[in-house]
Scaffold this active site. Structure first.
Site, mmCIF file in Angstrom:
data_model
loop_
_atom_site.group_PDB
_atom_site.id
_atom_site.type_symbol
_atom_site.label_atom_id
_atom_site.label_comp_id
_atom_site.label_asym_id
_atom_site.label_seq_id
_atom_site.Cartn_x
_atom_site.Cartn_y
_atom_site.Cartn_z
ATOM 1 N N LYS A 175 0.860 -1.191 0.000
ATOM 2 C CA LYS A 175 0.000 0.000 0.000
ATOM 3 C C LYS A 175 0.895 1.239 0.000
ATOM 4 O O LYS A 175 1.419 1.652 1.030
ATOM 5 C CB LYS A 175 -0.925 0.017 1.226
ATOM 6 N N GLU A 250 9.546 1.873 10.562
ATOM 7 C CA GLU A 250 10.577 2.871 10.251
ATOM 8 C C GLU A 250 9.906 4.223 10.357
ATOM 9 O O GLU A 250 9.126 4.601 9.482
ATOM 10 C CB GLU A 250 11.101 2.677 8.818
ATOM 11 N N CYS A 284 13.817 11.225 5.997
ATOM 12 C CA CYS A 284 13.707 10.869 7.415
ATOM 13 C C CYS A 284 15.017 11.109 8.138
ATOM 14 O O CYS A 284 15.028 11.398 9.324
ATOM 15 C CB CYS A 284 13.267 9.427 7.558
ATOM 16 N N GLU A 385 9.988 17.008 13.990
ATOM 17 C CA GLU A 385 10.359 16.790 12.600
ATOM 18 C C GLU A 385 9.539 17.707 11.695
ATOM 19 O O GLU A 385 8.328 17.577 11.617
ATOM 20 C CB GLU A 385 10.078 15.326 12.234
HETATM 21 P P1 NAD Z 1 2.308 8.981 7.129
HETATM 22 O O1 NAD Z 1 2.508 8.316 8.448
HETATM 23 O O2 NAD Z 1 1.327 10.074 7.033
HETATM 24 O O3 NAD Z 1 1.866 7.930 6.026
HETATM 25 C C1 NAD Z 1 2.652 6.796 5.699
HETATM 26 C C2 NAD Z 1 1.762 5.739 5.104
HETATM 27 O O4 NAD Z 1 0.841 5.297 6.110
HETATM 28 C C3 NAD Z 1 0.909 6.184 3.923
HETATM 29 O O5 NAD Z 1 0.870 5.149 2.957
HETATM 30 C C4 NAD Z 1 -0.457 6.396 4.548
HETATM 31 O O6 NAD Z 1 -1.518 6.230 3.638
HETATM 32 C C5 NAD Z 1 -0.477 5.305 5.589
HETATM 33 N N1 NAD Z 1 -1.409 5.516 6.704
HETATM 34 C C6 NAD Z 1 -1.919 6.696 7.154
HETATM 35 N N2 NAD Z 1 -2.755 6.466 8.200
HETATM 36 C C7 NAD Z 1 -2.769 5.144 8.419
HETATM 37 C C8 NAD Z 1 -3.424 4.294 9.366
HETATM 38 N N3 NAD Z 1 -4.237 4.774 10.302
HETATM 39 N N4 NAD Z 1 -3.194 2.961 9.305
HETATM 40 C C9 NAD Z 1 -2.358 2.456 8.386
HETATM 41 N N5 NAD Z 1 -1.721 3.197 7.451
HETATM 42 C C10 NAD Z 1 -1.909 4.529 7.473
HETATM 43 O O7 NAD Z 1 3.757 9.432 6.665
HETATM 44 P P2 NAD Z 1 4.135 10.256 5.358
HETATM 45 O O8 NAD Z 1 3.717 11.669 5.598
HETATM 46 O O9 NAD Z 1 3.681 9.538 4.142
HETATM 47 O O10 NAD Z 1 5.733 10.135 5.398
HETATM 48 C C11 NAD Z 1 6.540 10.990 6.112
HETATM 49 C C12 NAD Z 1 7.049 10.310 7.374
HETATM 50 O O11 NAD Z 1 7.726 9.104 7.030
HETATM 51 C C13 NAD Z 1 8.073 11.157 8.082
HETATM 52 O O12 NAD Z 1 7.818 11.156 9.464
HETATM 53 C C14 NAD Z 1 9.387 10.441 7.784
HETATM 54 O O13 NAD Z 1 10.408 10.635 8.735
HETATM 55 C C15 NAD Z 1 8.947 9.025 7.740
HETATM 56 N N6 NAD Z 1 9.926 8.202 6.995
HETATM 57 C C16 NAD Z 1 10.749 7.367 7.699
HETATM 58 C C17 NAD Z 1 11.716 6.620 7.033
HETATM 59 C C18 NAD Z 1 12.657 5.710 7.771
HETATM 60 O O14 NAD Z 1 13.393 4.983 7.124
HETATM 61 N N7 NAD Z 1 12.661 5.715 9.093
HETATM 62 C C19 NAD Z 1 11.809 6.717 5.640
HETATM 63 C C20 NAD Z 1 10.954 7.564 4.955
HETATM 64 C C21 NAD Z 1 10.004 8.305 5.648
#
Ligand code: NAD
Length: 481
Positions: A175, A250, A284, A385
């Protein structure tokens, strides 16, 4: 306009909801693609297909060498379509084509790495304390895996999950973020072409609150792997408790980059910039929290300011562009709110802090590279962040103080420091409580080394051997002759 479907049980399908959603070009806000907006029913159908492929159709019993060969084939197809993949990634995210091309090279390498690892772990025979008995430890695939990825590195993050899961013999339901689905759709097309059997690879598009939550809470999913923000990560932990499924998370980071006075000054300035303004700070592991030792603080800030003022912000279609937009209008507002918070907290705005004046960029989600100085470690702008092109600078006067302040955060993804003192290198690299520590470098990662966070930056590790082990269960087989 690009029109695509999602992939469930070996078929390209529309959503059972009958709804579609559009992805927008971050450079001007115009629609670029229309895709199905999946719902819980779609997710359940995909999970059922993955369950059947795992439990009844023999995918986990496929010889590991064959699973490796399929991954090698997929890596070749990625190489073949690298340019198309890079263009799709750039369209969806607004990052420069050059950055997307680097991602695609990495991604092909990730598939090759796990293709090679697929048949390397034959388990082990251990010394049993009971005479005339045999004890074996083997690794088996976990089962059906839900894989939820974010929008900043859409295909890279999906590949960190997809390649090891398929190498281990799991079946998957991917997803991607609803904002950036295009490259995950394309790699699913390539997986079909490579010849994965029905139900092994599934792709459901749609909102996290429906599709993502269904994957996280379903009793038929054995492992949920999630990359995204901390707030969502906590929801995943709660949802996953329904059947005590395995969880790999992550999450976010607020990563200190510490410059000691004896650092290679010019190199440290270069990397301080690359560490945070790459992909408009939407990384990230962005080194958004700069800490500079007293003795060089003023010179370092002056050098940073001069360089930041020269960064060219623009559309990826313009060759001069060095930094593109942030991902969405909503995210732009979030970055602006943080800039306001920083001002109210008393941080000193030295560069940027606003949208560009260029009328050509109107309608896009652009924000100028921003530098705040005079920051102190408990400000929100330092602790939270922002995930945008904003860098904060704090001052410190001793090694002990630098380590203490750097560790004083709920995050623990990555940190870097710059020094020529070898004794200090040993001390500080062990004292920092982060999953990755860079010494005289920043933001380097490769598939051979594990990646993941201490503290609230996550649990489990991706990449490396350990990234494959996350997708396995360990079984002890004891035989009494
Ligand atoms: P997000 O948490 O908003 O969304 C991530 C994913 O989760 C999306 O596909 C979203 O549709 C899904 N999602 C949202 N609500 C959900 C729920 N209730 N249940 C299940 N899935 C759900 O994050 P984002 O804005 O897409 O990404 C940015 C974040 O990702 C930042 O905090 C960044 O640091 C983190 N990130 C971490 C790494 C790492 O390796 N640690 C890498 C890339 C990004």
């Amino acid at each position: 306009m690009i029109r695509k479907k999602m992939y469930i049980d070996g078929e390209w399908v529309e959503s059972r909801s009958g709804r579609t959603s559009q992805s927008l070009n971050p450079c001007d806000g115009t629609p670029i693609a229309e895709v199905p907006e999946g719902n819980r029913e779609d997710a359940r159908a995909a999970i059922a297909a993955a369950r059947r492929a795992f439990d009844h159709d023999g995918w986990p019993q496929t010889p590991a060498a064959e699973r490796g060969a399929l991954l090698f084939k997929l890596a070749m197809l990625i190489e073949r379509d690298k340019e198309e993949l890079a263009e799709l990634e750039t369209l969806d995210t607004g990052k420069t084509l050059e950055e997307s091309r680097w991602d695609m090279d990495d991604i092909a390498g990730i598939f090759r790495y796990y293709a090679g690892l697929a048949d390397k772990d034959g388990g082990e025979v251990i010394e049993s304390p009971v005479p005339d008995t045999t004890s074996m430890v083997v690794r088996e695939p976990v089962g059906v895996c839900g894989q939820i990825s974010p929008w900043n590195y859409p295909l890279l993050q999906a590949s960190w999950k997809m390649a090891p899961a398929l190498a281990a013999g799991c079946t998957i339901v991917m997803k991607p973020s609803e904002i950036t689905p295009l490259t995950t759709i394309k790699i699913t097309e390539l997986a079909e072409e490579a010849g994965y059997s029905r139900g092994v690879v599934n792709l459901v598009l749609g909102p996290g609150s429906a599709v993502g939550d269904e994957l996280a809470s379903s009793h038929d999913v054995d492992l949920i792997s999630f990359t995204g923000g901390i707030v969502t990560g906590k929801k995943i932990i709660q949802a996953a408790s329904s059947n005590v499924k395995k969880i790999a998370l992550e999450l976010g980071g607020k990563n200190p980059n510490i410059i000691f006075a004896d650092a290679d000054f010019d190199l440290a300035v270069d990397y301080a910039l690359n560490g945070v303004f790459f992909h408009a700070g939407q990384i990230c592991s962005a080194g958004a929290r700069l800490m500079v030792e007293d003795a060089i603080y003023d010179d370092f800030v002056a050098a940073l300011k001069a360089r930041i003022e020269k960064i060219v912000v623009g559309k990826w279609t313009d060759e001069k562009t060095q930094m593109g937009p942030v991902i969405s209008a909503e995210h732009l507002t979030k970055v602006e709110e943080y800039v306001e918070i920083a001002r109210e907290e008393g941080a000193r705005l030295l560069v940027g802090g606003k949208r560009p004046d260029d009328p050509e960029l109107e309608g896009g989600y652009f924000f100028m590279p921003t530098l705040f100085t005079d920051c102190v470690h408990d400000m929100r702008i330092v602790q939270e962040e922002v995930f945008g092109p904003v860098i904060t600078v704090e001052r410190f006067s001793s090694e002990e103080e630098a380590v203490r302040l750097a560790n004083d955060t709920v995050y623990g993804l990555s940190a870097g420091f710059w020094t020529r003192d070898t004794d200090r290198i040993h001390r500080v690299s062990r004292a920092l409580r982060f999953g990755t520590v860079w010494v005289n470098d920043f933001n380097v990662y490769f598939v051979q080394a594990p990646w993941g966070g201490y503290k609230q930056s996550g649990m489990g590790r991706e990449l490396g051997h350990i990234g494959l082990e996350e997708y396995t269960e360990v079984k002890h087989i004891y035989q009494n002759h």
